[in-house]
Design an enzyme around this catalytic site. Structure first.
Site, PDB file in Angstrom:
ATOM      1  N   LYS A 206       0.856  -1.196   0.000  1.00  0.00           N
ATOM      2  CA  LYS A 206       0.000   0.000   0.000  1.00  0.00           C
ATOM      3  C   LYS A 206       0.882   1.232   0.000  1.00  0.00           C
ATOM      4  CE  LYS A 206      -3.999   1.511  -0.574  1.00  0.00           C
ATOM      5  NZ  LYS A 206      -4.687   1.166  -1.800  1.00  0.00           N
ATOM      6  N   SER A 409      -8.233  -0.005  -5.710  1.00  0.00           N
ATOM      7  CA  SER A 409      -8.610   0.360  -4.337  1.00  0.00           C
ATOM      8  C   SER A 409     -10.119   0.594  -4.243  1.00  0.00           C
ATOM      9  CB  SER A 409      -7.813   1.588  -3.878  1.00  0.00           C
ATOM     10  OG  SER A 409      -6.493   1.219  -3.571  1.00  0.00           O
TER      11      SER A 409
END
Length: 615
Positions: A206, A409
Site C-alpha cells: 500500500k 482500491s
C-alpha cells in the site's frame, strides 16, 4: 444630534446607491455573458450543419480523452473559450468519439478519415485501444484512414498506427520513449516544516502513503510497479507492431541499437522512422494537402480539401418510434471517490449512489453497466456506492462493471458486488488495502511560539491537529484500519468465491494489470466496454435494448469556470518557457496533491492508489 442622524442617513443613502450600482453591474454582466453564450451556441450549431456533400472526417483531436468530460458540450467549450481557457486542456468524450467514427463508417458522405493529431495530448491505454477498435472497423469497411503529423508522440502514434498510410514531416519524428511512473516524495519537506504525519495502514504494497513517510520508493512498491509497467509497455508494442506488420524489435530497438541506427542515419529521425517502417511517406504539409485533395476533392470556399471536423460532426439521435422500452443504464464512476456530491473530475458518493438508486427504481432499466475509471478514495463514499450496487443485484437487475484504465482500491471496492467484471488487458486494478492519514502541526506551531493547552473529558477529545495525537486515539485508528482491511478482504472473497486467505495473498495493496487480475480471479473477462454491454444484455436476457447514459449535470459555475483551476497554479506563459522535463515536474506538482486536498472521509480512512499514475 440632528447632524449625527443626517450623517448616518447619508452613509446609508450612499451605501444603498453603491449596492444598487454593484447589483446592476453584476446583472448587466450576467446578461451580456448569457447573450454571448447564446449567440455562440447558435453559431456553433449553424456551423455544424454545413459540410461538403462528400469528403473526409477530420479527427483533429485537441486535448485529452476521458470517459466523462467536464466540458463535453458546445456550451461548456464556449464557456471555456470566453474565459480564455487553453484548448490543450480540452477533454473529449471517449464514447462520443467512438460513436462518431462508427456512424461515419456507414455515412455515404464520408469517404475516409484523416487523423490530424498534433494537438492530441493523450489518453489511458484502454481508451486508445477502444478508439483503435472503431478505427479498425472503419478501415475494414473499405474506407481508408490517413494519419498526418509534423511529429508523433507515443499516444498519437498509437492511433496513427491504425491508418492505411502514415505521413510524417521531413523534419519530424516518432517519439517512443516507454512508460514511467514519477511520484513526488516529501518526507524531508514535512520534517523541515515540523509536520507530524500519523500513518495507519494495512498492506505491504500500500504505497499511497509512501510520499509522506519516505523520500524514495520502497523495494516492495518498486517490484510491484515494475511488473504492471512492463506489461503495459509490452501491450503497447504488441498492438502497434501488429498494426504496422513489423516485429516489436523493429518497432522499438534497444537503446544501443537505436543510437547506432540514428548515428548511421546522421541524426535524421524522420528518415529513420521511414526506414524502420514506422511511417509510410515523408511529406510536407503542402504535399500532404495535395494528396488529400486528389482523394477527397477541393473545397473552394474554405480553401482546403473536403472535410468535416469531428467537432462539427453530430450523430443524430434515433427517432422515438425506434426506441426500445428496455434499457441498459450506464453509470460512471470516474475520478477520485469523495464524500458528498459530485465535483469536476471526482466521484461524489452521494451523486453516484443516487444515480444507481434511480436506475434501480426505473422500471425500464433491465441491467446496469457501471463504468469504473477510478483510483479510489474515501472508504465511506465507496461503501455508499457499493451498497447501491448490491441493492441493484438484490433487486434482480444484473450489474456488469466495465473497467477503464484504472479501477483500483476504492474503484475495486465498489465493483465487488457486480455480477460480472470486464477489464482491459491494460487496466490497472486491485490495490486491495486501506490506510489513514492525520497530519498534526504541534511542532510547526511550537517553532513559531504558538502552543495549545486546555482541558478535556477524555483522551479522544484531545485529538486535534494542533496537538500530538493521544496514544489511545492512535491505537483506535489502527484497529479501525485493520477492521477495514478485513472488510475489504471479505467483500472480495465473497464476490470472487475465494477464501479470505486466498484474497490476502494477492491483496496487501498490490496493483495488478488486467491480464494478471484475470489470472488471479479478480476479474471475469478481458475485453472492452462493448463486451460489458453485451454481457449485461445477456444476463438480462435482452435481444433489443437502448443505452441510457446517466451523467451528472454540471452547475453554471462549473461550466464557465471548471477549467480555470487546471491553469491557475502555473500559467501557460510560464509553463511554455520551461524545458520539457521541468514542464513534466510542474505537471506532477499540480496533480499529485489533488486527492489529498479532497480527503474528506469522516473516519480518515482511504482506499486509494496514488502509485497507479504513469506517463
Amino acid at each position: 444630534m440632528q447632524a449625527l442622524w443626517r450623517f448616518i442617513a447619508s452613509v446609508f443613502k450612499w451605501g444603498w446607491r453603491i449596492l444598487n450600482f454593484i447589483r446592476n453591474a453584476v446583472l448587466n454582466f450576467a446578461f451580456i455573458l448569457f447573450l454571448l453564450i447564446g449567440l455562440g451556441i447558435y453559431a456553433q450549431f449553424q456551423q455544424s450543419t454545413i459540410r461538403p456533400d462528400t469528403g473526409a472526417l477530420l479527427v483533429n483531436l485537441s486535448g485529452t480523452i476521458v470517459d466523462t468530460p467536464s466540458s463535453d458540450s458546445k456550451l461548456r467549450q464556449l464557456g471555456q473559450e470566453l474565459i480564455g481557457g487553453n484548448k490543450d486542456v480540452q477533454e473529449n468524450s471517449l464514447f462520443e468519439i467512438v460513436k462518431q467514427i462508427r456512424y461515419a463508417k456507414d455515412d455515404p458522405q464520408i469517404k475516409g478519415i484523416v487523423l490530424s493529431l498534433n494537438n492530441f495530448l493523450g489518453a489511458d491505454q484502454p481508451s486508445l485501444r477502444y478508439i483503435g477498435k472503431a478505427l479498425k472497423e472503419f478501415r475494414d469497411a473499405g474506407k481508408p484512414i490517413y494519419a498526418i503529423g509534423d511529429s508523433y508522440t507515443q499516444s498519437q502514434y498509437f492511433l496513427a498506427s491504425f491508418a492505411n498510410k502514415i505521413y510524417l514531416s521531413p523534419q519530424g519524428s516518432v517519439t517512443l520513449q516507454g512508460i514511467a511512473t514519477n511520484n513526488l516524495y516529501y518526507k524531508s519537506l514535512l520534517e523541515k516544516l515540523k509536520v507530524t504525519t500519523n500513518i495507519f495502514r494495512v498492506g505491504t504494497y500500500k504505497s499511497a502513503v509512501e510520499p509522506m513517510i519516505r523520500d524514495d520508493m520502497s523495494p516492495e512498491a518498486r517490484k510491484a510497479d515494475s511488473r504492471w509497467l512492463n506489461t503495459l509497455w509490452s501491450n503497447y508494442l504488441t498492438d502497434v507492431a501488429a498494426n504496422r506488420n513489423i516485429s516489436t524489435a523493429e518497432l522499438y530497438p534497444d537503446m544501443d541499437q537505436l543510437l547506432k541506427q540514428l548515428k548511421a542515419n546522421d541524426g535524421d529521425t524522420a528518415s529513420l522512422a521511414l526506414k524502420n517502417k514506422l511511417v509510410d511517406q515523408l511529406a510536407s504539409r503542402p504535399s500532404v494537402e495535395k494528396q488529400m485533395t486528389e482523394f477527397f476533392g477541393w473545397d473552394e470556399k474554405n480553401k482546403n480539401f473536403n472535410l468535416t471536423s469531428i467537432y462539427n460532426y453530430p450523430v443524430p439521435e434515433p427517432e422515438n418510434k425506434d426506441l426500445e422500452p428496455s434499457e441498459i443504464a450506464v453509470v460512471f464512476a470516474v475520478g477520485a471517490i469523495v464524500d458528498g456530491p459530485e465535483m469536476p473530475g471526482m466521484v461524489g458518493g452521494d451523486t453516484t449512489a443516487k444515480q444507481l438508486r434511480d436506475a434501480r427504481l426505473n422500471k425500464n432499466v433491465k441491467a446496469i453497466v457501471l463504468r469504473v475509471n477510478s483510483p479510489g478514495g474515501s472508504v465511506s463514499a465507496s461503501e455508499l456506492i457499493r451498497t447501491e450496487v448490491q441493492a441493484l443485484k438484490d433487486e434482480g437487475k444484473p450489474v456488469v462493471v466495465s473497467m477503464g484504465g484504472l479501477a483500483a482500491s476504492g474503484g475495486y471496492w465498489i465493483s465487488t458486488p457486480a455480477d460480472y467484471i470486464v477489464a482491459s488487458p491494460s487496466t490497472l486494478t486491485g490495490s486491495i488495502g486501506i490506510f489513514g492519514v492525520i497530519n498534526t502541526f504541534e511542532n510547526s506551531l511550537g517553532a513559531i511560539g504558538v502552543h495549545t493547552d486546555g482541558v478535556s473529558t477524555s483522551p479522544l477529545a484531545e485529538a486535534t491537529i494542533t496537538k500530538a495525537l493521544p496514544e489511545q486515539f492512535s491505537q483506535m485508528m489502527q484497529l479501525t484500519i485493520e477492521r477495514g482491511y478485513k472488510t475489504f478482504i471479505n467483500l472480495v472473497a465473497k464476490s470472487r468465491n475465494k477464501t479470505p486467505e486466498q484474497v490476502d495473498s494477492i491483496a496487501q495493496g498490490r496493483v495488478w494489470i488486467g491480464s494478471d487480475a484475470k489470472n488471479n480471479g479478480l476479474v471475469d473477462e478481458l475485453g472492452d466496454f462493448d463486451d460489458a454491454v453485451k454481457k449485461a444484455a445477456e444476463l438480462a436476457k435482452l435481444d433489443k435494448y437502448q443505452i441510457n447514459w446517466i451523467r451528472g449535470e454540471p452547475t453554471l459555475s462549473e461550466i464557465l469556470f471548471g477549467q480555470v483551476s487546471v491553469q491557475s497554479m502555473l500559467p501557460d506563459a510560464v509553463s511554455a518557457l520551461l524545458p520539457a522535463p521541468l514542464r513534466q515536474v510542474a505537471s506532477d506538482i499540480q496533480k499529485q496533491p489533488g486527492f489529498f486536498n479532497n480527503m474528506n472521509d469522516p473516519g480518515h480512512r482511504y482506499i486509494y492508489c496514488l502509485s497507479c499514475s504513469y506517463n
